[in-house]
Design a protein around this motif. Structure first.
Motif: not given
Length: 430
Positions: A85, A272-273, A275, A291-294
């Motif tokens: 983050s 923020q990434y 996994n 897996e997320s990205k924001s």
């Protein structure tokens, strides 16, 4: 026969005032502590700037999860994950104020270090001149004892041949015994003065370069500014103690703004990434990978904090008023000290001139008294009194001269102009 030697013998390797000062720069513990504090204070600036820069955090997790489904063997779910983050403050009024305060803290540390350097010069000069005065007292006592001893022997001889009374012998003996006791006290004072200087330079000062009475030229004792109020005005502009207090007041004003910033909203850019592996295994018996990205903006609006912000504002206002009064008190104290040191310098100049003349008169009186004794119109007691007056005049002149030089240094310190160059000028007058 009366013998009056030179009272100011200087060994070939005697240390000058500037030599002692340079030793003190390396060995004085108090100045060393101030130097370390100055270096530490320089880190306030990057610390204050950090609130304006992004912060990045990484978190990793790893665990093994064993699940018993009662339908078969245990299921092993491996949970693995990493979260990174980053936050970039966009609108944080408090952080901007903290950064400005860090600049003030560094400026205050700079002023404190200069003040410490000035204090070192003054402490070295005070200890140096105290030692020189103590040396003068010892040398005066030694020379006076020698002269009185010769007068005592002459009085005994005159009594033996019948040209003087026993009263003259007793008077000379009493003067001699008193001088011996004064010499003991003078030597003790010299030892104490040298030990004080030893505490600054971390070695015992065997020999110090002192001033010959003949080098004291009262006509050269002048000041760059004639008016007392000129010195006061200069001190109000350049005095470092006043500067430190002025910065403290400015920081108190900023502290009020920082407390009020507790009412203001903040806005940050947040990214923020994530996994994650083996998510949800405890429920389904089988983990999945996510897996997320924001990226987005985060707004924080303070609504109510139990009146703590209002209380901090009132506290900072009171502290600002306190520091304002301290600033005014410092200004008045500096003005008083400048006037006192100015008077000490000007009166010192006049005193040195008067004592120079008194020394000349005392020397003439002593010569005349010795001649009068030789032709029979003066007594042993008259010679002893003239000797004591002459030696006292030499001692008083040396002490007045050293007091003048120290007062001059103190006056320069009050107006923020005391440095090594000024010390070199004083050293040249010794």
């Amino acid at each position: 026969m009366l013998v009056i030697g030179s009272l100011w013998y200087v060994p070939l390797q005697a240390a000058s005032l500037i030599d002692i000062y340079r030793e003190a720069l390396e060995h004085d513990a108090q100045y060393g502590a101030e130097r370390a504090a100055y270096i530490a204070a320089q880190e306030k600036l990057p610390q204050g700037r950090a609130g304006l820069l992004p912060s990045i955090n990484a978190t990793g997790t790893g665990q093994n999860q064993y699940i018993d489904t009662n339908l078969g063997p245990e299921v092993l779910i491996k949970n693995r994950g990493v979260v990174i983050s980053a936050t970039q403050p966009l609108i944080r009024i408090e952080n901007f104020i903290i950064y400005e305060q860090s600049k003030k803290e560094v400026a205050q540390a700079d002023a404190r270090f200069v003040l410490a350097a000035q204090d070192l010069i003054l402490r070295v000069a005070q200890a140096y001149f105290d030692t020189l005065v103590a040396q003068v007292n010892v040398e005066v006592m030694e020379t006076q004892k020698k002269a009185i001893s010769e007068q005592l022997e002459q009085a005994k001889r005159n009594f033996e041949v019948g040209v003087a009374t026993i009263v003259d012998t007793h008077e000379a003996q009493a003067r001699y015994d008193l001088t011996v006791s004064q010499e003991i006290a003078a030597r003790n004072a010299l030892e104490i003065s040298k030990r004080t200087l030893q505490g600054i330079i971390n070695r015992f000062p065997d020999y110090l370069a002192s001033t010959s009475i003949d080098k004291i030229v009262s006509d050269s004792l002048t000041l760059p500014y004639d008016s007392m109020e000129e010195w006061v005005t200069l001190a109000e502009q350049k005095n470092f103690s006043l500067r430190i207090q002025q910065i403290a007041y400015e920081m108190a004003e900023q502290e009020i703004k920082k407390a009020k910033a507790g009412h203001y909203p903040t806005l940050d850019l947040v990214a923020q990434y994530s996994n994650q592996q083996g998510v949800g295994g405890a429920i389904t018996g089988r983990g999945i990978d996510l897996e997320s990205k924001s990226v987005g903006l985060q707004l924080n609006v303070p609504i109510f904090q139990g009146f703590s912000t209002q209380s901090r504002v009132r506290e900072t206002l009171a502290n600002r008023d306190k520091i304002r009064q301290e600033l005014e008190n410092t200004r008045r104290t500096v003005g008083l000290q400048v006037r006192q040191h100015y008077l000490n310098v000007t009166n010192g100049i006049a005193q040195v001139k008067a004592l120079k003349q008194a020394l000349t008169s005392s020397r003439s009186q002593l010569d005349s008294t010795i001649l009068g004794q030789e032709v029979g119109v003066r007594t042993e007691i008259d010679v002893l009194n003239a000797q004591q007056q002459y030696f006292s005049a030499r001692r008083d002149l040396a002490q007045a001269y050293y007091n003048y030089l120290l007062s001059r240094l103190r006056l320069k310190a009050e107006v923020g102009e005391l440095d090594e160059e000024e010390l070199k000028e004083i050293n040249a007058l010794l």
